[in-house]
Write a protein that holds these residues in place. Structure first.
Motif, PDB file in Angstrom:
ATOM      1  N   VAL A  23       0.834  -1.202   0.000  1.00  0.00           N
ATOM      2  CA  VAL A  23       0.000   0.000   0.000  1.00  0.00           C
ATOM      3  C   VAL A  23       0.874   1.260   0.000  1.00  0.00           C
ATOM      4  O   VAL A  23       0.571   2.232  -0.694  1.00  0.00           O
ATOM      5  N   GLN A  24       1.965   1.251   0.750  1.00  0.00           N
ATOM      6  CA  GLN A  24       2.875   2.403   0.758  1.00  0.00           C
ATOM      7  C   GLN A  24       3.507   2.607  -0.615  1.00  0.00           C
ATOM      8  O   GLN A  24       3.614   3.742  -1.093  1.00  0.00           O
ATOM      9  N   ALA A  27       0.840   4.006  -2.956  1.00  0.00           N
ATOM     10  CA  ALA A  27       0.593   5.430  -2.684  1.00  0.00           C
ATOM     11  C   ALA A  27       1.713   6.292  -3.255  1.00  0.00           C
ATOM     12  O   ALA A  27       1.454   7.376  -3.802  1.00  0.00           O
ATOM     13  N   VAL A  30       1.291   6.541  -7.123  1.00  0.00           N
ATOM     14  CA  VAL A  30       0.181   7.420  -7.491  1.00  0.00           C
ATOM     15  C   VAL A  30       0.544   8.880  -7.210  1.00  0.00           C
ATOM     16  O   VAL A  30       0.259   9.761  -8.020  1.00  0.00           O
ATOM     17  N   ALA A  31       1.196   9.140  -6.094  1.00  0.00           N
ATOM     18  CA  ALA A  31       1.609  10.512  -5.776  1.00  0.00           C
ATOM     19  C   ALA A  31       2.591  11.034  -6.815  1.00  0.00           C
ATOM     20  O   ALA A  31       2.531  12.208  -7.207  1.00  0.00           O
ATOM     21  N   ASP A  34       0.744  12.211  -9.903  1.00  0.00           N
ATOM     22  CA  ASP A  34      -0.200  13.316  -9.724  1.00  0.00           C
ATOM     23  C   ASP A  34       0.395  14.610 -10.262  1.00  0.00           C
ATOM     24  O   ASP A  34       1.418  15.077  -9.762  1.00  0.00           O
ATOM     25  N   ARG A  48      -3.989   9.787 -12.139  1.00  0.00           N
ATOM     26  CA  ARG A  48      -3.855   9.077 -10.866  1.00  0.00           C
ATOM     27  C   ARG A  48      -4.453   7.669 -10.962  1.00  0.00           C
ATOM     28  O   ARG A  48      -3.842   6.697 -10.528  1.00  0.00           O
ATOM     29  N   TRP A  52      -2.500   4.056 -10.726  1.00  0.00           N
ATOM     30  CA  TRP A  52      -2.921   3.075  -9.724  1.00  0.00           C
ATOM     31  C   TRP A  52      -3.158   1.715 -10.368  1.00  0.00           C
ATOM     32  O   TRP A  52      -2.623   0.707  -9.928  1.00  0.00           O
ATOM     33  N   ALA A  77      -6.387   1.502   3.413  1.00  0.00           N
ATOM     34  CA  ALA A  77      -5.969   2.103   2.144  1.00  0.00           C
ATOM     35  C   ALA A  77      -7.177   2.587   1.357  1.00  0.00           C
ATOM     36  O   ALA A  77      -7.164   3.682   0.786  1.00  0.00           O
ATOM     37  N   ARG A  80      -8.519   5.753   3.032  1.00  0.00           N
ATOM     38  CA  ARG A  80      -7.640   6.901   2.764  1.00  0.00           C
ATOM     39  C   ARG A  80      -7.792   7.392   1.334  1.00  0.00           C
ATOM     40  O   ARG A  80      -7.875   8.591   1.081  1.00  0.00           O
ATOM     41  N   GLU A  81      -7.826   6.456   0.370  1.00  0.00           N
ATOM     42  CA  GLU A  81      -7.971   6.845  -1.031  1.00  0.00           C
ATOM     43  C   GLU A  81      -9.298   7.569  -1.253  1.00  0.00           C
ATOM     44  O   GLU A  81      -9.353   8.570  -1.975  1.00  0.00           O
ATOM     45  N   GLU A  84      -9.082  11.088   0.338  1.00  0.00           N
ATOM     46  CA  GLU A  84      -8.256  11.990  -0.484  1.00  0.00           C
ATOM     47  C   GLU A  84      -9.000  12.412  -1.741  1.00  0.00           C
ATOM     48  O   GLU A  84      -8.966  13.581  -2.137  1.00  0.00           O
TER      49      GLU A  84
END
Length: 163
Positions: A23-24, A27, A30-31, A34, A48, A52, A77, A80-81, A84
């Motif tokens: 998951v880290q 993330a 995807v970051a 962005d 994004r 993913w 996860a 959080r997604e 966000e």
């Protein structure tokens, strides 16, 4: 023939650590994809979402981990997604909106659809071409997000008690 093995407690702990790392990494990918607020919402979310799906599709551990998405890391996860995404949909605007589902509701539906479509593609008996999965996910996610960002898209409702 598929053999299901029961996970013992140490295996569950190892799977939880694997999920956390997965998951880290997801993330971070995807970051990195962005573009920030320099693009409109659709282009940004498409980039994004594409990053993913492509990462999940290509990662060697995806099939194994997505078969058992019952860990706390997976649920966390997804939450959080969705949070966000809802924040990006709201864009920090403090304007009155017509009565309709909140950005949180649209985002939760979009993230759930993204996870389910990708999981089905990765764990299914036959793997579709990656770009087909990217296109399928984006089509569904976009369909869910348009009403959240476009005030002119009608949201049809029935009066209370008419269901």
């Amino acid at each position: 023939m598929t053999v299901e093995l029961a996970l013992t407690p140490p295996d569950r702990a190892a799977q939880g650590q694997e999920w956390d790392a997965y998951v880290q990494e997801l993330a971070a990918v995807v970051a990195a994809a962005d573009p920030g607020s320099t693009y409109d919402w659709e282009a940004r979310e498409r980039m994004r979402t594409s990053a993913w799906v492509r990462h999940v599709y290509e990662h060697p551990a995806s099939a194994l981990l997505l078969r058992h998405p019952d860990t706390g890391a997976a649920a966390g996860a997804r939450r959080r997604e969705a949070a966000e995404l809802a924040g990006r949909l709201d864009g920090g605007r403090a304007v009155a909106r017509p009565a309709r589902p909140s950005s949180d509701a649209w985002a939760a539906a979009a993230v759930a659809a993204m996870w389910e479509i990708t999981t089905a593609a990765v764990t299914g008996p036959e793997r579709l071409p990656r770009e087909r999965v990217v296109s399928d996910v984006w089509t569904v996610v976009r369909t869910l997000l348009v009403p959240a960002v476009d005030r002119h898209t009608p949201v049809f409702r029935r009066p209370r008690g008419a269901w």
